[in-house]
Design a protein around this motif. Structure first.
Motif, short mmCIF file in Angstrom:
data_model
loop_
_atom_site.label_atom_id
_atom_site.label_comp_id
_atom_site.label_asym_id
_atom_site.label_seq_id
_atom_site.Cartn_x
_atom_site.Cartn_y
_atom_site.Cartn_z
N PRO A 152 0.62 -1.32 -0.02
CA PRO A 152 -0.20 -0.12 0.17
C PRO A 152 0.79 1.25 0.49
CG PRO A 152 -0.85 -1.86 1.82
CD PRO A 152 0.25 -2.41 0.66
N THR A 153 2.28 0.81 0.61
CA THR A 153 2.86 2.08 0.44
C THR A 153 3.38 2.39 -0.49
OG1 THR A 153 3.76 1.82 2.59
CG2 THR A 153 4.80 3.12 1.81
N VAL A 154 3.83 1.31 -1.21
CA VAL A 154 4.42 1.73 -3.13
C VAL A 154 3.37 2.16 -4.30
CG1 VAL A 154 5.54 0.46 -4.76
CG2 VAL A 154 6.33 0.08 -2.38
N ARG A 155 2.42 1.28 -3.51
CA ARG A 155 0.68 1.91 -4.49
C ARG A 155 1.08 3.49 -4.43
NH1 ARG A 155 -2.69 -0.56 -2.23
NH2 ARG A 155 -2.62 -2.29 -3.68
N GLN A 156 0.53 3.71 -3.02
CA GLN A 156 0.72 5.56 -2.59
C GLN A 156 1.15 6.32 -3.80
OE1 GLN A 156 -0.66 6.15 1.35
NE2 GLN A 156 -1.34 7.62 0.69
N ALA A 157 2.27 6.29 -3.24
CA ALA A 157 3.94 6.10 -3.46
C ALA A 157 3.24 7.12 -5.79
CB ALA A 157 4.70 6.22 -2.88
N ILE A 158 3.26 5.76 -5.76
CA ILE A 158 3.31 5.43 -7.15
C ILE A 158 2.31 6.72 -7.76
CG2 ILE A 158 1.88 3.35 -9.32
CD1 ILE A 158 4.54 1.91 -8.33
N GLN A 159 0.80 6.40 -7.10
CA GLN A 159 0.13 6.85 -7.56
C GLN A 159 -0.04 8.38 -7.53
OE1 GLN A 159 -3.13 5.66 -8.81
NE2 GLN A 159 -3.01 7.89 -9.38
N SER A 160 0.25 9.02 -6.94
CA SER A 160 0.75 10.58 -6.42
C SER A 160 1.98 10.90 -7.70
CB SER A 160 1.54 11.25 -5.02
OG SER A 160 2.83 10.34 -4.86
N LEU A 161 2.71 9.63 -8.01
CA LEU A 161 3.64 10.57 -9.33
C LEU A 161 2.71 10.41 -10.61
CD1 LEU A 161 6.63 9.22 -8.38
CD2 LEU A 161 5.57 11.89 -8.37
N VAL A 162 1.90 9.21 -11.53
CA VAL A 162 0.59 9.33 -12.02
C VAL A 162 -0.22 10.66 -12.24
CG1 VAL A 162 -1.66 7.75 -12.89
CG2 VAL A 162 0.22 6.46 -11.45
N ASP A 163 -0.42 10.39 -10.52
CA ASP A 163 -1.24 11.95 -10.60
C ASP A 163 -1.14 13.43 -10.72
OD1 ASP A 163 -3.37 10.77 -9.64
OD2 ASP A 163 -3.40 11.52 -7.62
N LYS A 164 0.54 13.29 -11.00
CA LYS A 164 1.30 14.03 -11.49
C LYS A 164 1.61 14.64 -13.06
CE LYS A 164 3.81 15.92 -6.88
NZ LYS A 164 4.53 16.13 -6.60
N GLY A 165 1.04 13.21 -13.95
CA GLY A 165 2.01 12.82 -15.24
C GLY A 165 3.05 12.57 -14.80
N LEU A 166 4.02 11.82 -14.08
CA LEU A 166 5.66 11.92 -14.09
C LEU A 166 5.30 9.95 -14.22
CD1 LEU A 166 6.92 13.71 -11.12
CD2 LEU A 166 6.66 14.38 -14.00
N LEU A 167 4.12 9.66 -14.31
CA LEU A 167 4.41 8.12 -14.62
C LEU A 167 3.27 7.70 -15.05
CD1 LEU A 167 6.29 7.09 -10.97
CD2 LEU A 167 7.09 6.78 -12.87
N THR A 226 4.87 0.10 -14.86
CA THR A 226 4.63 0.99 -14.33
C THR A 226 5.88 2.19 -15.20
OG1 THR A 226 3.73 1.31 -12.20
CG2 THR A 226 4.78 2.98 -12.14
N GLN A 227 5.29 3.24 -15.49
CA GLN A 227 6.98 3.15 -16.56
C GLN A 227 7.08 4.85 -16.36
OE1 GLN A 227 5.33 2.77 -20.96
NE2 GLN A 227 7.87 3.04 -21.43
N VAL A 228 7.71 5.40 -16.79
CA VAL A 228 8.55 6.72 -16.53
C VAL A 228 7.76 7.82 -17.87
CG1 VAL A 228 10.38 8.83 -15.54
CG2 VAL A 228 10.38 6.75 -14.88
N VAL A 229 7.27 8.62 -17.70
CA VAL A 229 6.90 9.46 -19.47
C VAL A 229 7.89 11.06 -18.68
CG1 VAL A 229 4.65 8.90 -19.47
CG2 VAL A 229 4.74 10.53 -17.74
N HIS A 230 7.44 11.75 -19.65
CA HIS A 230 9.21 12.94 -19.37
C HIS A 230 7.66 14.32 -18.23
CE1 HIS A 230 9.68 12.16 -22.93
NE2 HIS A 230 9.16 12.00 -24.08
N SER A 231 8.88 14.62 -17.63
CA SER A 231 8.03 15.61 -16.06
C SER A 231 8.02 16.86 -16.95
CB SER A 231 9.70 15.69 -15.17
OG SER A 231 10.79 16.15 -16.22
#
Length: 239
Positions: free
Chosen positions: A47-62, A70-75
């Motif tokens: 759950p910790t990892v999922r929450q961290a990833i979701q926050s970056l997905v929401d920012k458009g970074l992942l 899970t893949q990195v997209v352009h910052s």
């Protein structure tokens, strides 16, 4: 991870991943693996990892891709509101700017362009349209009008560097600008150029730039992908 810190572990992880993406340690296209693999590798709960990833997905970074992980997209490009060129800002941020010139011609000034540049309607002006890329992906469509004969605007030079850098090289001292920032939905043509669906949010900017003699030297009308671009403001309290 600092487990003794009051900062939640998911936030520590998301900050570390965001820093790695912004500095290029995690390049666009890099795969992070799935949540189970990451949790095991980092010694964290799923759950910790999922929450961290979701926050970056929401920012458009992942981005999560089915069957891939899970893949990195352009910052996202964060640009301060100051008198600087997009090319210089991208280069300073390590974003590897590139330019494709769509139009480089001389035309007649419309009423709007004439008013911005302080010239007669119908007078000749240089018109340049460009697509600006970072890491091979379009981020902005730039449309600029300049007084005719102001400087050499060869397509080759425009694709090698930024417009303001060309101005400075021609001895033009940029002093100030009048600028308006807005937002609207992308048209079908804009979406096609910028790799966004029709109706996607775009940031808009109109800028009239003046040299140190007070002469208007450029009128720009630009659109930026909101998913890849943001303006930053510094706000001060009035004394």
């Amino acid at each position: 991870m600092d487990r003794s810190s009051p900062v939640p572990l998911y936030f520590q992880l998301s900050q570390q991943l965001e820093t790695a993406i912004e500095t290029g340690k995690l390049a666009p296209g890099s795969l992070l693996g799935n949540e189970i693999e990451l949790a095991g590798r980092l010694g964290l709960s799923r759950p910790t990892v999922r929450q961290a990833i979701q926050s970056l997905v929401d920012k458009g970074l992942l981005v999560r891709r089915r069957g891939i992980g899970t893949q990195v997209v352009h910052s996202q490009v964060k640009r301060p509101l100051e008198l600087s060129s997009l090319y210089d800002d991208l280069e300073a941020a390590g974003q590897k700017p590139a330019t494709r010139v769509l139009l480089n011609t001389v035309t007649e000034a419309t009423a709007e362009v004439a008013a911005a540049l302080g010239i007669a309607e119908g007078a000749e002006v240089a018109l340049v349209e460009r697509l600006r890329f970072t890491h091979g992906e379009p981020v902005a469509h730039l449309r600029n009008h300049l007084p005719a004969g102001l400087l050499d605007l060869s397509t080759e030079r425009l694709e090698e560097t930024g417009l303001y850098r060309l101005m400075r090289g021609a001895g033009i001292t940029l002093h100030s600008a009048r600028q308006a920032v807005g937002a609207r939905a992308a048209t079908a043509g804009e979406g096609e150029r910028l790799g966004e669906p029709e109706g996607a949010p775009l940031l808009t900017m109109q800028r009239t730039t003046f040299d140190d003699t007070g002469r208007a030297v450029e009128f720009g009308s630009h659109v930026y992908r909101a998913s890849r671009y943001a303006f930053e403001f510094q706000l001060l309290v009035r004394p």
